[in-house]
Enzyme design. Structure first.
Site, PDB file in Angstrom:
ATOM      1  CE1 TYR A   1      -3.592   2.631   0.604  1.00 28.08           C
ATOM      2  CE2 TYR A   1      -2.375   3.264   2.567  1.00 28.08           C
ATOM      3  CZ  TYR A   1      -3.383   3.504   1.649  1.00 28.08           C
ATOM      4  OH  TYR A   1      -4.173   4.614   1.786  1.00 28.08           O
TER       5      TYR A   1
ATOM      6  CE  LYS B   1       0.663   4.792   8.444  1.00 24.23           C
ATOM      7  NZ  LYS B   1       0.731   4.085   7.194  1.00 24.23           N
TER       8      LYS B   1
ATOM      9  CG  ASP C   1       5.629   3.744   0.987  1.00 21.96           C
ATOM     10  OD1 ASP C   1       5.904   4.377   2.035  1.00 21.96           O
ATOM     11  OD2 ASP C   1       4.475   3.647   0.539  1.00 21.96           O
TER      12      ASP C   1
HETATM   13  C1  LIG Z   1       0.121   4.639   5.814  1.00 27.03           C
HETATM   14  C2  LIG Z   1       0.903   4.425   4.558  1.00 27.03           C
HETATM   15  C3  LIG Z   1       0.861   5.309   3.478  1.00 27.03           C
HETATM   16  C4  LIG Z   1      -0.120   6.452   3.432  1.00 27.03           C
HETATM   17  O1  LIG Z   1       0.121   7.389   4.412  1.00 27.03           O
HETATM   18  P1  LIG Z   1      -1.101   8.381   4.843  1.00 27.03           P
HETATM   19  O2  LIG Z   1      -0.446   9.299   5.819  1.00 27.03           O
HETATM   20  O3  LIG Z   1      -2.163   7.512   5.400  1.00 27.03           O
HETATM   21  O4  LIG Z   1      -1.530   9.081   3.605  1.00 27.03           O
HETATM   22  C5  LIG Z   1       1.706   5.100   2.424  1.00 27.03           C
HETATM   23  N1  LIG Z   1       2.560   4.070   2.407  1.00 27.03           N
HETATM   24  C6  LIG Z   1       2.645   3.201   3.412  1.00 27.03           C
HETATM   25  C7  LIG Z   1       3.639   2.089   3.361  1.00 27.03           C
HETATM   26  C8  LIG Z   1       1.801   3.325   4.514  1.00 27.03           C
HETATM   27  O5  LIG Z   1       1.844   2.415   5.498  1.00 27.03           O
END
Ligand SMILES: *Cc1c(COP(=O)(O)O)cnc(C)c1O
Length: 420
Positions: free
Chosen positions: A141, A264, A236
């Site tokens: 994701y 995060k 990511d």
């Molecule tokens: C949570 C997440 C996102 C998206 O971040 P948001 O602050 O919710 O937009 C993107 N990549 C990864 C791996 C994530 O866990």
């Protein structure tokens, strides 16, 4: 008002009654808890019940809820103004701290979410390489920008949708998707499309479709293939950054991506994201280069303060401590018959099967079992993520007392799971 009456009202305001889909408890059933206040690894809901939190706002709170150092930094910053829309010193301090923790970071830009970080990194990669095609992996994701909502993990699989509606086919077509852990598919893809590929994006520690540990060799092969074909490698690390090591998965695996995205933890509970990496690649970003990206609240001083206060407390000894706790908590959790709890750093995935590395390896029967587990644990005062495709997050606040509470809950639930 109780949780139930609040949720009734919420249903009249918001789709599904929530501001983000998995919060709706659709997968596990029941009424979502409305959080009233939270501290350390605990929270109280609007019914006045206290729970042990293992979801921890999905990752940012590595120090625990409402950490005094973070609150102090935020209140100090906020007295000086909530937003300036102009440069301010706290951006420098956070950038310096990030560079201490992530040695390959040459230039970066702050944004306000993980989604925005990833979306912007892709644009920079495309601008730099002058190529359009991107490659991602099934179950990873990367936020909810159009081109990445293809086979993208928890939020989508929870609701049985491989790809979101509302994403034009023409945009989806520029995104290729491969299974994780498939060396053959990777080689074939690069043979065919390697030289048209702007970038490959991966969660080096995939943690959005359960936890899917990758073999080091797979990530190394990916790095090599990208380099050979002039495609950029984007890690990511919105979850794994500052979580599995000071320098995230890049440090843990000793693999250097061209660009990296954070979210995060980097905001310590406030909305912050960032993307960055190679100086030459970041040189395409406006106003230095032709790739446009901007934000009214980017580099927000209060959010910067929360991020900085958090990262300052993340010394290297913290990580061995957290990893040790993860082992203890996983072991305690595995007293539930049939449950396995693979973990990397302080990310744990409770799942009723073993050895899963790819999203298509997750059995629906394991998820059904998880849903049952979720409810029983909740009844014992333990709040797990409301989807079996999500991981559990430990923090420095998950101390001995919390573990004892957890062990007692597990003991009861183990019997109940056994009896039905
Ligand atoms: C949570 C997440 C996102 C998206 O971040 P948001 O602050 O919710 O937009 C993107 N990549 C990864 C791996 C994530 O866990």
């Amino acid at each position: 008002m109780s949780n139930a009456t609040m949720f009734q009202e919420a249903l009249t305001h918001f789709p599904g009654g929530v501001s983000s889909p998995v919060r709706a408890f659709r997968a596990v059933g029941g009424t979502p808890k409305f959080f009233k206040r939270a501290w350390q690894c605990w929270f109280e809901d609007e019914d006045g019940q206290t729970y042990l939190d293992l979801c921890m706002s999905w990752g940012p709170l590595i120090l625990g809820h409402a950490h005094p150092a973070v609150l102090a930094a935020v209140s100090e910053a906020m007295q000086e103004g909530l937003t300036f829309g102009a440069p301010s010193r706290r951006e420098l301090a956070l950038a310096r701290r990030i560079k201490e923790m992530v040695p390959f970071m040459e230039k970066l830009r702050f944004v306000s979410s993980g989604t925005e970080a990833v979306m912007s990194a892709l644009r920079a990669a495309r601008g730099f390489t002058k190529r359009d095609r991107i490659l991602k992996f099934e179950g990873c994701y990367h936020g909810h920008s159009d081109g990445l909502l293809v086979k993208a993990g928890s939020g989508l699989v929870t609701f049985g949708e491989p790809t979101s509606a509302g994403v034009p086919a023409a945009i989806g077509e520029l995104t290729s998707v491969l299974p994780l852990d498939d060396f053959g598919a990777l080689a074939r893809y690069f043979d065919e499309h390697g030289f048209q590929t702007a970038c490959v994006i991966i969660e080096p520690v995939p943690a959005n479709n359960g936890l899917l540990p990758q073999q080091l060799e797979f990530l190394k092969t990916l790095r090599e293939l990208c380099t050979r074909h002039g495609a950029l490698l984007i890690f990511d690390e919105v979850i794994s950054g500052f979580r599995v090591a000071p320098g995230g998965a890049a440090e843990m695996y000793k693999i250097q991506p061209d660009l990296v995205t954070y979210g995060k933890i980097i905001g310590g509970g406030m909305p912050v994201g960032c993307y960055g990496g190679r100086r030459d690649v970041m040189g395409v970003v406006s106003p230095d280069g032709p790739v446009y990206q901007a934000g009214t609240l980017s580099g927000n001083p209060v959010a910067m303060a929360a991020g900085l206060a958090t990262l300052e407390l993340l010394t290297s000894s913290v990580y061995s401590d957290l990893n040790h706790r993860a082992t203890l908590w996983a072991k305690a959790f595995e007293k539930i018959p049939g449950l396995h709890v693979p973990h990397i750093g302080s990310l744990l995935w409770p799942i009723f099967q073993e050895g899963v590395r790819r999203s298509d390896g997750v059995k629906s029967a394991s998820i059904t079992q998880y849903n049952k587990l979720h409810k029983l644990m909740l009844d014992q005062g333990v709040y797990l993520a409301p989807s079996g495709y999500e991981v559990a997050f430990l923090s420095l606040a998950h101390d001995k007392k919390a573990l004892e509470h957890f062990e007692k809950a597990v003991e009861k639930v183990a019997l109940q799971m056994h009896n039905n």
